[in-house]
Design a protein around this motif. Structure first.
Motif, PDB file in Angstrom:
ATOM      1  N   SER A 177       6.434   0.414  -7.192  1.00 46.96           N
ATOM      2  CA  SER A 177       7.157   1.667  -7.125  1.00 46.96           C
ATOM      3  C   SER A 177       8.056   1.744  -8.141  1.00 46.96           C
ATOM      4  CB  SER A 177       7.993   1.696  -5.878  1.00 46.96           C
ATOM      5  OG  SER A 177       9.030   0.695  -5.868  1.00 46.96           O
ATOM      6  N   LEU A 178       8.436   0.833  -8.786  1.00 48.78           N
ATOM      7  CA  LEU A 178       9.225   0.672 -10.087  1.00 48.78           C
ATOM      8  C   LEU A 178       8.435   0.681 -11.513  1.00 48.78           C
ATOM      9  CD1 LEU A 178      12.146  -1.691  -9.383  1.00 48.78           C
ATOM     10  CD2 LEU A 178      12.285   0.629  -9.262  1.00 48.78           C
ATOM     11  N   ASP A 179       7.125   0.492 -11.465  1.00 47.47           N
ATOM     12  CA  ASP A 179       6.361   0.650 -12.658  1.00 47.47           C
ATOM     13  C   ASP A 179       5.732   2.091 -12.704  1.00 47.47           C
ATOM     14  OD1 ASP A 179       4.438   0.320 -14.299  1.00 47.47           O
ATOM     15  OD2 ASP A 179       3.743  -1.822 -14.035  1.00 47.47           O
ATOM     16  N   SER A 180       6.194   2.774 -13.669  1.00 51.57           N
ATOM     17  CA  SER A 180       5.271   4.168 -13.611  1.00 51.57           C
ATOM     18  C   SER A 180       4.021   4.174 -14.125  1.00 51.57           C
ATOM     19  CB  SER A 180       6.190   5.129 -14.756  1.00 51.57           C
ATOM     20  OG  SER A 180       6.281   4.430 -16.076  1.00 51.57           O
ATOM     21  N   ALA A 181       3.451   3.196 -14.441  1.00 49.62           N
ATOM     22  CA  ALA A 181       2.191   2.903 -14.867  1.00 49.62           C
ATOM     23  C   ALA A 181       1.302   2.936 -13.625  1.00 49.62           C
ATOM     24  CB  ALA A 181       1.770   1.856 -15.841  1.00 49.62           C
ATOM     25  N   ILE A 182       2.140   2.325 -12.351  1.00 51.84           N
ATOM     26  CA  ILE A 182       1.229   2.107 -11.319  1.00 51.84           C
ATOM     27  C   ILE A 182       1.613   3.343 -10.071  1.00 51.84           C
ATOM     28  CG2 ILE A 182       0.896   0.632  -9.221  1.00 51.84           C
ATOM     29  CD1 ILE A 182       1.226  -1.912 -11.256  1.00 51.84           C
TER      30      ILE A 182
ATOM     31  N   PHE B 169      -7.414  -1.536 -12.552  1.00 58.67           N
ATOM     32  CA  PHE B 169      -8.556  -2.797 -12.402  1.00 58.67           C
ATOM     33  C   PHE B 169      -9.271  -2.460 -11.064  1.00 58.67           C
ATOM     34  CE2 PHE B 169      -4.656  -3.974 -10.374  1.00 58.67           C
ATOM     35  CZ  PHE B 169      -4.918  -4.295  -9.026  1.00 58.67           C
ATOM     36  N   MET B 170      -9.186  -1.456 -10.265  1.00 56.54           N
ATOM     37  CA  MET B 170      -9.899  -1.248  -9.033  1.00 56.54           C
ATOM     38  C   MET B 170     -11.109  -0.490  -9.353  1.00 56.54           C
ATOM     39  SD  MET B 170      -7.316  -1.423  -5.848  1.00 56.54           S
ATOM     40  CE  MET B 170      -6.368  -2.975  -5.485  1.00 56.54           C
ATOM     41  N   PRO B 171     -12.191  -0.493  -8.465  1.00 55.73           N
ATOM     42  CA  PRO B 171     -13.162   0.727  -8.413  1.00 55.73           C
ATOM     43  C   PRO B 171     -12.509   1.915  -8.271  1.00 55.73           C
ATOM     44  CG  PRO B 171     -13.626  -1.404  -7.063  1.00 55.73           C
ATOM     45  CD  PRO B 171     -12.385  -1.607  -7.393  1.00 55.73           C
ATOM     46  N   ASP B 172     -13.203   2.889  -8.717  1.00 60.66           N
ATOM     47  CA  ASP B 172     -12.875   4.260  -8.688  1.00 60.66           C
ATOM     48  C   ASP B 172     -12.416   4.630  -7.137  1.00 60.66           C
ATOM     49  OD1 ASP B 172     -13.169   4.424 -11.491  1.00 60.66           O
ATOM     50  OD2 ASP B 172     -15.111   5.439 -11.197  1.00 60.66           O
ATOM     51  N   SER B 173     -13.093   4.154  -6.259  1.00 57.20           N
ATOM     52  CA  SER B 173     -12.937   4.700  -5.055  1.00 57.20           C
ATOM     53  C   SER B 173     -11.695   4.214  -4.456  1.00 57.20           C
ATOM     54  CB  SER B 173     -13.886   4.678  -3.916  1.00 57.20           C
ATOM     55  OG  SER B 173     -14.259   2.967  -3.923  1.00 57.20           O
TER      56      SER B 173
ATOM     57  N   ILE C 240      -0.771  -0.973   1.274  1.00 56.21           N
ATOM     58  CA  ILE C 240      -1.850  -1.552   1.778  1.00 56.21           C
ATOM     59  C   ILE C 240      -1.994  -2.791   0.735  1.00 56.21           C
ATOM     60  CG2 ILE C 240      -4.272  -1.266   2.331  1.00 56.21           C
ATOM     61  CD1 ILE C 240      -2.573  -0.324   4.489  1.00 56.21           C
ATOM     62  N   VAL C 241      -2.110  -2.616  -0.381  1.00 48.64           N
ATOM     63  CA  VAL C 241      -2.181  -3.752  -1.409  1.00 48.64           C
ATOM     64  C   VAL C 241      -1.173  -4.681  -1.127  1.00 48.64           C
ATOM     65  CG1 VAL C 241      -2.414  -4.437  -3.779  1.00 48.64           C
ATOM     66  CG2 VAL C 241      -2.997  -1.954  -3.032  1.00 48.64           C
ATOM     67  N   ALA C 242      -0.048  -4.326  -0.651  1.00 43.23           N
ATOM     68  CA  ALA C 242       1.017  -5.405  -0.726  1.00 43.23           C
ATOM     69  C   ALA C 242       0.811  -6.247   0.533  1.00 43.23           C
ATOM     70  CB  ALA C 242       2.578  -4.865  -0.860  1.00 43.23           C
ATOM     71  N   LEU C 243       0.404  -5.540   1.668  1.00 44.27           N
ATOM     72  CA  LEU C 243      -0.019  -6.021   3.012  1.00 44.27           C
ATOM     73  C   LEU C 243      -1.199  -7.177   2.869  1.00 44.27           C
ATOM     74  CD1 LEU C 243       0.886  -5.427   5.946  1.00 44.27           C
ATOM     75  CD2 LEU C 243      -1.222  -4.227   6.256  1.00 44.27           C
TER      76      LEU C 243
END
Length: 508
Positions: free
Chosen positions: A444-449, A459-463, A471-474
């Motif tokens: 949440s602090l990284d504006s690029a993410i 780095f993930m697939p388009d979908s 969810i990623v953190a979970l």
């Protein structure tokens, strides 16, 4: 003073008086202050649990998102209904164990289940970190509502201060009873206002429901929508199917992980209350459709973007089209939408700070001093929320999604604790929650993410690039939890200490 402002002042005074009056005849020890002495009736518990449906998030955020992002707003309708299905089994399990162990707060669950005050402290910190943006959301909405419906006579800053002072006053005096007493008034007035506006505005300004949706489907799509790719489908950049499904999943899983929900569940006098609620609350949530109709009508009818952004869409169209006395009633409904959940959040924060941060540090402290700490922490939390708000709040929906990302990190160890033979150790539970919360903070602090509510994992697939950060953190949280548990079997709760299989008991 105009008519709208006079109505607002009357309802504000009534809310304050009701909150203060609600403590009459009640024991105000910690149990009475935080969970209402565990004897709140079915209707009050229903309204407290329904408080999640009608907050300023619904009143302004949902209509604002329908106005600005079209079909992406439908995620709001999905997750609540799914979460209430889960509550059919989960809420009675929480109630039974909470009553058996005389638990007051959500972290108490982890302390009792994992025999670990460290786990309880981590849960308390995560809960407070998640609730402050939620409280900030309520105060931000309150400021917007009062400023707009007073036709600018009261500034947003003044309204936010007044709202915070009112909340602090009746929460310190009455605790959860303040939220319970105001919840009755809130749901009546909000239901009436939302349904009437959701029918009247599309008929009056949209040419009827059929004509309104014909326009939004392409026959007269607003310029603001066409220029940014918004539609009733998921066509806007960033708000794709991956965003939609993952945010529904995150919000559904995190719905009952909010600390104030545990307080509401503990306060019930009977577990059958939750079964009835699980049946009726999804139907109750259908009223949100009327909020969407208001936002869609605003997208068609407003020629200029509302001052203050999409959050103001509902109020902009109401103040333009309706007489002052109606505007005053709309403002009063919004006022209660902010004050009731705000009271629950402050009561819960006070309970967490006293029971799960102060008491472990000073185990010999008296019940009176613990109660004093709980009440003294209420104005401090309110002040922190105000400071963060004045430093620049985000869109209301984004604040809520951020809170969900944090509380969802509590789910894996919570579910594991319901099993008769819990395979998760206290160190595994703690490590998973810490890693999950740190990842949410980093993302949440990284504006690029994470920027303006949109996640981008390049780095993930388009979908999956716009999948919810929670969810990623979970996923990482669960992996760490099992890995650490595998190497720290000594801190697993013994089966005989694990009580009963709570879910199995609740399913009977």
């Amino acid at each position: 003073m105009n008519v709208a402002l006079a109505i607002l002042v009357i309802f504000f005074a009534a809310s304050l008086a009701l909150g203060l009056w609600s403590r009459r005849g009640k024991e105000m020890d910690m149990e009475g202050w935080s969970v209402g002495g565990r004897n709140l009736g079915s209707i009050i518990v229903f309204l407290l649990l329904a408080g999640e449906i009608y907050t300023t998030f619904t009143f302004l955020g949902a209509s604002g998102w329908a106005y600005a992002h079209g079909g992406a707003a439908f995620y709001i309708l999905c997750y609540g209904s799914l979460a209430y299905v889960i509550s059919y089994w989960l809420a009675p399990a929480i109630w039974r164990y909470g009553k058996k162990m005389s638990l007051l707060s959500q972290p108490d669950w982890w302390v009792a289940k994992y025999k670990s005050r460290t786990s309880g402290t981590v849960v308390a910190i995560v809960g407070i970190v998640a609730m402050v943006p939620y409280l900030e959301l309520q105060l931000a909405g309150l400021g917007i509502i009062v400023n707009a419906t007073s036709y600018g006579k009261i500034s947003t800053t003044a309204a936010e201060w007044c709202g915070a002072i009112c909340l602090v006053a009746y929460v310190v005096v009455s605790g959860i009873h303040a939220a319970a007493s105001n919840a009755v008034v809130k749901d009546i007035i909000v239901l009436v206002i939302v349904v009437i506006l959701g029918i009247y505005l599309p008929l009056h300004l949209g040419g009827g429901f059929g004509h309104l949706f014909d326009q939004l489907e392409g026959g007269g799509i607003p310029d603001a929508w066409s220029s940014s790719g918004v539609s009733l489908h998921l066509s806007e950049s960033g708000y794709d199917m991956g965003w939609f499904v993952s945010n529904i999943l995150m919000s559904t899983l995190g719905f009952f992980m909010w600390p104030h929900y545990f307080g509401a569940v503990y306060s019930a006098d009977n577990p059958k209350t939750f079964r009835r609620n699980a049946v009726f609350l999804p139907l109750y949530q259908l009223v949100i459709l009327f909020v969407f109709f208001i936002g869609f009508t605003a997208a068609v009818a407003l020629n200029v973007a509302p001052d203050g952004g999409a959050n103001n869409a509902l109020l902009e169209i109401v103040t333009q089209e309706l007489p002052q006395w109606v505007v005053g009633l709309v403002g009063a409904a919004g006022l209660f939408c902010a004050l009731v959940p705000g009271a629950m959040l402050l009561t819960t924060c006070g309970t967490l700070i006293s029971s799960n941060l102060y008491k472990p540090l000073f185990p010999r402290s008296s019940a009176a001093s613990a109660s004093l700490v709980a009440k003294a922490s209420v104005p401090v939390v309110a002040l922190v929320a105000l400071v963060l708000l004045f430093q620049g709040g985000q869109a209301i929906v984004n604040l809520l999604l951020l809170g969900y990302a944090f509380v969802t990190q509590l789910l894996p160890s919570m579910l594991a604790s319901l099993l008769k033979k819990n395979p998760i150790s206290s160190w595994g539970a703690t490590a998973g929650m810490v890693v999950g919360a740190l990842l949410v903070t980093w993302f949440s602090l990284d504006s690029a993410i994470y920027h303006d509510g949109i996640t981008t994992f390049g780095f993930m697939p388009d979908s999956l690039q716009h999948i919810a950060i929670g969810i990623v953190a979970l996923v990482v949280n669960a992996i760490v939890m099992f890995a650490v548990s595998a190497v720290t079997p000594g801190s697993r709760p013994a089966p005989e200490d694990d009580g009963t299989d709570e879910l199995a008991t609740a399913a009977v």
